[in-house]
Design a protein around this motif. Structure first.
Motif, short mmCIF file in Angstrom:
data_model
loop_
_atom_site.label_atom_id
_atom_site.label_comp_id
_atom_site.label_asym_id
_atom_site.label_seq_id
_atom_site.Cartn_x
_atom_site.Cartn_y
_atom_site.Cartn_z
N GLU A 38 1.00 -1.36 -0.13
CA GLU A 38 -0.03 0.07 0.02
C GLU A 38 0.63 1.31 -0.03
OE1 GLU A 38 -0.45 -2.40 2.49
OE2 GLU A 38 -1.74 -3.51 1.35
N GLN A 39 1.96 1.20 1.11
CA GLN A 39 2.75 2.47 0.91
C GLN A 39 3.54 2.61 -0.49
OE1 GLN A 39 4.96 1.37 4.39
NE2 GLN A 39 4.62 3.06 5.32
N ILE A 40 3.79 1.32 -1.10
CA ILE A 40 4.38 1.72 -2.28
C ILE A 40 3.56 2.41 -3.53
CG2 ILE A 40 5.70 0.29 -4.36
CD1 ILE A 40 6.53 -1.69 -2.16
N ALA A 41 2.44 1.43 -3.41
CA ALA A 41 1.43 2.16 -4.55
C ALA A 41 1.10 3.64 -4.37
CB ALA A 41 0.09 1.37 -4.40
N TYR A 42 0.86 3.93 -3.03
CA TYR A 42 0.72 5.44 -2.62
C TYR A 42 1.76 6.38 -3.17
CZ TYR A 42 -0.92 9.79 -0.31
OH TYR A 42 -0.99 10.91 0.00
N ALA A 43 3.16 5.84 -2.71
CA ALA A 43 4.41 6.50 -2.90
C ALA A 43 4.47 6.89 -4.62
CB ALA A 43 5.56 5.94 -2.58
N GLN A 44 4.13 6.01 -5.39
CA GLN A 44 4.11 6.06 -6.88
C GLN A 44 3.12 7.17 -7.14
OE1 GLN A 44 3.60 1.81 -7.50
NE2 GLN A 44 5.76 1.46 -7.81
N LYS B 212 -6.43 16.12 -0.39
CA LYS B 212 -5.10 16.40 0.57
C LYS B 212 -4.13 17.26 0.09
CE LYS B 212 -5.77 13.11 4.39
NZ LYS B 212 -5.88 11.75 4.25
N MET B 213 -3.69 18.32 0.66
CA MET B 213 -2.40 19.00 -0.13
C MET B 213 -1.28 18.30 0.22
SD MET B 213 0.31 21.15 0.71
CE MET B 213 0.30 21.70 2.29
N LEU B 214 -0.32 18.07 -0.82
CA LEU B 214 0.91 17.72 -0.62
C LEU B 214 1.86 18.59 -1.10
CD1 LEU B 214 0.51 14.12 -2.66
CD2 LEU B 214 0.24 14.69 -0.06
N ASP B 215 3.18 18.69 -0.35
CA ASP B 215 4.09 19.69 -0.97
C ASP B 215 5.40 18.73 -1.06
OD1 ASP B 215 4.59 19.91 1.63
OD2 ASP B 215 4.31 22.07 1.72
N ILE B 216 6.42 19.53 -0.95
CA ILE B 216 7.98 18.92 -1.26
C ILE B 216 8.33 17.68 -0.09
CG2 ILE B 216 10.53 19.18 -1.59
CD1 ILE B 216 8.86 20.23 -3.90
N PRO B 217 8.04 17.98 1.16
CA PRO B 217 8.42 17.00 2.13
C PRO B 217 7.57 15.39 1.68
CG PRO B 217 7.91 18.94 3.28
CD PRO B 217 7.52 19.15 1.69
N HIS B 218 6.40 15.55 1.20
CA HIS B 218 5.83 14.41 0.87
C HIS B 218 6.30 13.81 -0.31
CE1 HIS B 218 2.45 17.08 2.70
NE2 HIS B 218 2.45 16.05 3.53
N LEU B 219 6.96 14.74 -1.15
CA LEU B 219 7.41 14.15 -2.37
C LEU B 219 8.64 13.26 -2.14
CD1 LEU B 219 7.89 13.66 -5.47
CD2 LEU B 219 9.12 15.72 -5.27
N PHE C 115 9.61 12.10 1.00
CA PHE C 115 9.22 10.81 1.70
C PHE C 115 8.66 9.85 0.61
CE2 PHE C 115 6.12 8.04 4.09
CZ PHE C 115 7.31 7.65 5.21
N ALA C 116 7.91 9.90 -0.45
CA ALA C 116 7.52 9.23 -1.43
C ALA C 116 8.87 8.39 -1.95
CB ALA C 116 6.72 9.75 -2.52
N ARG C 117 9.65 9.31 -2.36
CA ARG C 117 11.19 8.71 -3.11
C ARG C 117 11.86 8.02 -1.87
NH1 ARG C 117 12.84 14.63 -5.72
NH2 ARG C 117 11.85 14.25 -7.83
N LYS C 118 11.91 8.19 -0.68
CA LYS C 118 12.73 7.46 0.53
C LYS C 118 11.98 5.98 0.19
CE LYS C 118 14.42 8.30 4.69
NZ LYS C 118 14.78 9.20 5.75
N ILE C 119 10.59 6.25 0.18
CA ILE C 119 9.99 4.76 0.24
C ILE C 119 10.46 3.92 -0.85
CG2 ILE C 119 7.50 3.75 -0.02
CD1 ILE C 119 7.78 4.49 2.85
N LEU C 120 10.64 4.45 -2.18
CA LEU C 120 10.92 3.79 -3.27
C LEU C 120 12.22 3.13 -3.14
CD1 LEU C 120 8.54 5.37 -6.05
CD2 LEU C 120 8.18 3.28 -4.40
N SER C 121 13.10 4.39 -2.74
CA SER C 121 14.43 3.74 -2.80
C SER C 121 14.64 2.70 -1.94
CB SER C 121 15.46 5.26 -2.19
OG SER C 121 15.22 5.29 -0.65
N GLN C 122 13.82 2.26 -0.91
CA GLN C 122 14.08 1.25 0.02
C GLN C 122 13.84 -0.06 -0.73
OE1 GLN C 122 11.43 2.01 3.56
NE2 GLN C 122 12.77 3.82 4.09
N LEU C 123 13.36 0.08 -1.89
CA LEU C 123 13.11 -1.31 -2.83
C LEU C 123 14.44 -1.64 -3.40
CD1 LEU C 123 9.80 -0.17 -4.44
CD2 LEU C 123 10.16 -1.71 -2.25
N THR C 124 15.65 -0.84 -3.41
CA THR C 124 16.52 -1.39 -4.27
C THR C 124 17.49 -2.09 -3.33
OG1 THR C 124 17.36 0.99 -4.05
CG2 THR C 124 16.35 0.68 -6.00
#
Ligand code: COA
Ligand code: MG
Length: 296
Positions: A254-260, A278-285, A287-296
């Motif tokens: 779920e976290q991966i799909a949301y980050a994408q 909901k409003m998203l700004d740079i910290p959310h972006l 965090f999303a990149r950080k989640i996806l970086s944990q897949l490598t």
């Protein structure tokens, strides 16, 4: 214009399983376990009379080690009188790194890093290749000087572990937990200091051991608390804790799909966007990149 992507960071260590280095059975067992890192222990799980035997056992075991987990070694502390013997024995084995316990301040890391320079040169191991993870809260001095540690420039330093048991022993105190299992104030303070210092340095923040190793639900809850607080991984003491820790410190589907979806929402180049109302700004972006970086 789309925001520039950040290069993926290397995935942090999720589980670090400690393996007493003088136990033939545990060494043997460790090779089949899915821990991200195995920490072959020469320190507190080995009795003083067994230190030399433990070093010899590692010298036989590690050259043939074929497990998937990174091989780390916890050496003895600077005041033990054993550390130089440990380094002389283990540096030629070229472990991924050493875990350095009971530091008192940044100077201890600088000194040990110089000793590693020398030991690497003497044993033909690539210069600077052996990393350090320091146990940052085992002495009162280290806790009081955490802000100094957060300023250190030590390329070998890969992470900080925090621990309560040795600090409570140094304080002459009893169980560091209250009756409900929560940390007493002194240890919560030390925990937060180590967490912030690790992030200030941009290195891994590794949570302490969950000692009740026959309680998987308690271990899982403890892992989630650590992850939500910002720890990147956790120490394990028993094989049964490893999959629990790996799971808790891996992003869920779920976290991966949301980050994408978050990353897709920023593709038009706006710094603030809306997603699911909901409003998203740079910290959310980030965090999303950080989640996806944990897949490598
Ligand atoms: N690493 C590798 N294998 C381990 C292990 C470890 N840390 N802990 C247990 N095992 C193995 C046992 O050898 C046993 O395998 P075997 O039957 O093939 O010998 C199997 O896992 C099940 O072990 P179990 O009987 O449930 O545990 P135990 O009673 O033998 O040991 C501890 C319990 C806590 C003493 C043991 O888990 C341990 O030594 N943990 C590490 C302690 C340590 O390093 N402390 C310092 C860091 S905080
Ligand atoms: Mg200890």
């Amino acid at each position: 214009m789309p925001l520039a992507p950040t290069p993926p960071a290397q995935r942090p260590i999720r589980s670090m399983l400690f393996v007493p280095a003088d136990s033939e059975r545990k060494l043997e067992k460790s090779t089949s376990l899915p821990a991200d890192a195995l920490v072959f222990d020469l320190e507190d799980s080995v009795l003083p009379a067994r230190k030399s035997v433990a070093r010899q056992m590692l010298q036989r075991f590690l050259p043939a080690y074929s497990g998937t987990g990174q091989a780390w070694i916890r050496v003895n502390d600077l005041e033990s009188g054993e550390l130089l013997k440990d380094l002389a024995a283990v540096v030629p084995l070229a472990p991924v790194g050493i875990v350095l316990p009971k530091i008192r301040g940044p100077e201890d890391l600088e000194l040990v890093s110089h000793w590693l320079d020398m030991a690497e040169a003497m044993s033909g191991v690539e210069s600077g290749s052996i990393r350090i993870i320091a146990v940052a809260t085992e002495t009162p001095e280290a806790v009081l000087r955490m802000a100094d540690l957060a300023q250190i420039s030590c390329p070998r330093l890969l992470g900080l572990i925090w621990g309560a048991e040795d600090l409570s022993s140094a304080l002459g105190a009893d169980d560091p937990r209250t009756a409900t299992g929560a940390w007493r104030q002194t240890y919560e303070f030390a925990r937060v200091q180590a967490l912030l210092a690790a992030h200030a340095l941009g290195i891994q923040a590794i949570d302490t051991v969950y000692v009740d190793f026959r309680n998987p639900e308690g271990c899982a809850a403890n892992c989630w608390d650590a992850r939500y607080d910002g720890f990147t991984g956790k120490v394990a003491i028993h094989p049964s804790q490893v999959p629990i820790i790996n799971d808790a410190f891996s992003p869920s589907p779920e976290q991966i799909a949301y980050a994408q979806r978050v990353i897709a929402a920023f593709e038009q180049g706006e710094g603030a966007v809306s997603l699911d109302g909901k409003m998203l700004d740079i910290p959310h972006l980030k965090f999303a990149r950080k989640i996806l970086s944990q897949l490598t």
